[in-house]
Design a protein around this motif. Sequence first.
Motif, short mmCIF file in Angstrom:
data_model
loop_
_atom_site.label_atom_id
_atom_site.label_comp_id
_atom_site.label_asym_id
_atom_site.label_seq_id
_atom_site.Cartn_x
_atom_site.Cartn_y
_atom_site.Cartn_z
N GLY A 64 0.77 -1.24 0.00
CA GLY A 64 0.00 0.00 0.00
C GLY A 64 0.80 1.29 0.00
O GLY A 64 0.24 2.37 0.14
N VAL A 65 2.13 1.19 -0.15
CA VAL A 65 2.93 2.42 -0.22
C VAL A 65 2.81 3.00 -1.63
O VAL A 65 3.01 2.28 -2.61
CB VAL A 65 4.43 2.12 0.09
N PRO A 66 2.46 4.30 -1.75
CA PRO A 66 2.36 4.91 -3.09
C PRO A 66 3.70 4.85 -3.83
O PRO A 66 4.75 5.07 -3.22
CB PRO A 66 1.97 6.37 -2.79
N ALA A 67 3.64 4.56 -5.12
CA ALA A 67 4.87 4.39 -5.91
C ALA A 67 5.76 5.62 -5.85
O ALA A 67 6.99 5.50 -5.86
CB ALA A 67 4.51 4.06 -7.36
N ASP A 68 5.15 6.81 -5.78
CA ASP A 68 5.98 8.03 -5.78
C ASP A 68 6.65 8.29 -4.43
O ASP A 68 7.40 9.26 -4.29
CB ASP A 68 5.17 9.24 -6.25
N ARG A 69 6.39 7.43 -3.46
CA ARG A 69 7.09 7.55 -2.17
C ARG A 69 8.17 6.47 -2.00
O ARG A 69 8.68 6.25 -0.92
CB ARG A 69 6.08 7.49 -1.01
N ILE A 70 8.49 5.80 -3.11
CA ILE A 70 9.54 4.77 -3.08
C ILE A 70 10.69 5.24 -3.97
O ILE A 70 10.48 5.60 -5.13
CB ILE A 70 8.99 3.43 -3.62
N HIS A 71 11.90 5.23 -3.42
CA HIS A 71 13.06 5.76 -4.14
C HIS A 71 14.13 4.68 -4.28
O HIS A 71 14.59 4.13 -3.29
CB HIS A 71 13.62 6.98 -3.38
N LEU A 72 14.51 4.41 -5.52
CA LEU A 72 15.50 3.37 -5.81
C LEU A 72 16.85 4.02 -6.11
O LEU A 72 16.95 4.81 -7.05
CB LEU A 72 15.08 2.59 -7.06
N ALA A 73 17.87 3.69 -5.34
CA ALA A 73 19.20 4.24 -5.61
C ALA A 73 19.70 3.70 -6.94
O ALA A 73 19.67 2.49 -7.15
CB ALA A 73 20.16 3.87 -4.49
N PRO A 74 20.17 4.58 -7.83
CA PRO A 74 20.55 4.13 -9.18
C PRO A 74 21.97 3.57 -9.23
O PRO A 74 22.79 4.02 -10.03
CB PRO A 74 20.42 5.41 -10.01
N PHE A 75 22.28 2.60 -8.34
CA PHE A 75 23.63 2.03 -8.32
C PHE A 75 23.60 0.52 -8.13
O PHE A 75 22.79 0.00 -7.36
CB PHE A 75 24.45 2.63 -7.17
N CYS A 76 24.50 -0.14 -8.85
CA CYS A 76 24.73 -1.57 -8.67
C CYS A 76 26.08 -1.75 -7.98
O CYS A 76 27.09 -1.23 -8.46
CB CYS A 76 24.73 -2.26 -10.03
N THR A 77 26.08 -2.48 -6.86
CA THR A 77 27.32 -2.65 -6.09
C THR A 77 28.36 -3.47 -6.86
O THR A 77 29.56 -3.31 -6.65
CB THR A 77 27.02 -3.33 -4.74
#
Length: 291
Positions: A247-260
């Motif tokens: 139920g978390v709105p998609a615009d409140r989820i932030h994906l860091a744009p990095f691959c370790t």
Amino acid sequence: MITTEDETKRRQAAARKDNGFYWRERDGVRALICAPLEQDGFTNAFSTRVGGVSSMPREALNLAGFNEDDAENIYENRRRFLKLFEGQWLLTGCWQVHGIDVRVVHSQDDAKQKPEVLGDDQYCDALVSNTPNVLLAVKTADCVPILIGDPVTRAFAAVHAGWRGTSSSILKRAVEELESEYGAQVANLRVAIGPAANACCYEVGSDVIEVFKDRFANADELLTPTRDGHALINLHQANREHVISAGVPADRIHLAPFCTMDRNDLFFSYRQEKKLHGRVGRLMSVIGTRA
Ligand SMILES: [Zn+2]
């Protein structure tokens, strides 16, 4: 304070272009900050390997793993890392076991327990709290670190999700704990998903593929077949879908744009380094609130 208020605001604004993340650096130590989580009132950071004293292989900011590094190195690295944040903080974590248990940190005393190992006697893979000046910490080297903040109740969580934790919905367990323990409403949560081994590099075998096919209706979207019996897996996406379905709105989820695994210059990667050096440093992802 590391930067002036204006400088912080400028970086937060610029971060919108980069999935909501910006870099903070002090005395050579660098960390990734989720700007929207910070604007919601949560001190947060995803560490890098840059600016420490460990020989992994050199000047590495290894923040955990006492069986692979000298304790004094780890404590010096933690001291340097904590200088990125204003004020005094109690760092608390747990001994991570790829399970689904969530530790509730009820108080500063709770956070102080066994300070020499920073709560490492407690087996769990997620922590929740609403206690000010406590930094909840999870340790990773390719697994997915996730930080959650609720600006309404001021409760927050740190989650460690490798393929096992992801397949057994550790992230959902942490969200449920925020609801039951602190009365958080899922729609208010802000979620930052940190640097991890991504779908570009992270190949798994049939054991993992079978588990995901069993537990995810859209497993075909999370797995990209490679050679026979193998596939690249997208754990970022799997965890994102867990919180969206909760139920978390998609615009409140932030994906860091990095691959370790790709950015081994910035992050520790178990898969890239174990075979090269034997020892692998640990990144730390932290979240807390100030009194
Ligand atoms: Zn990659």
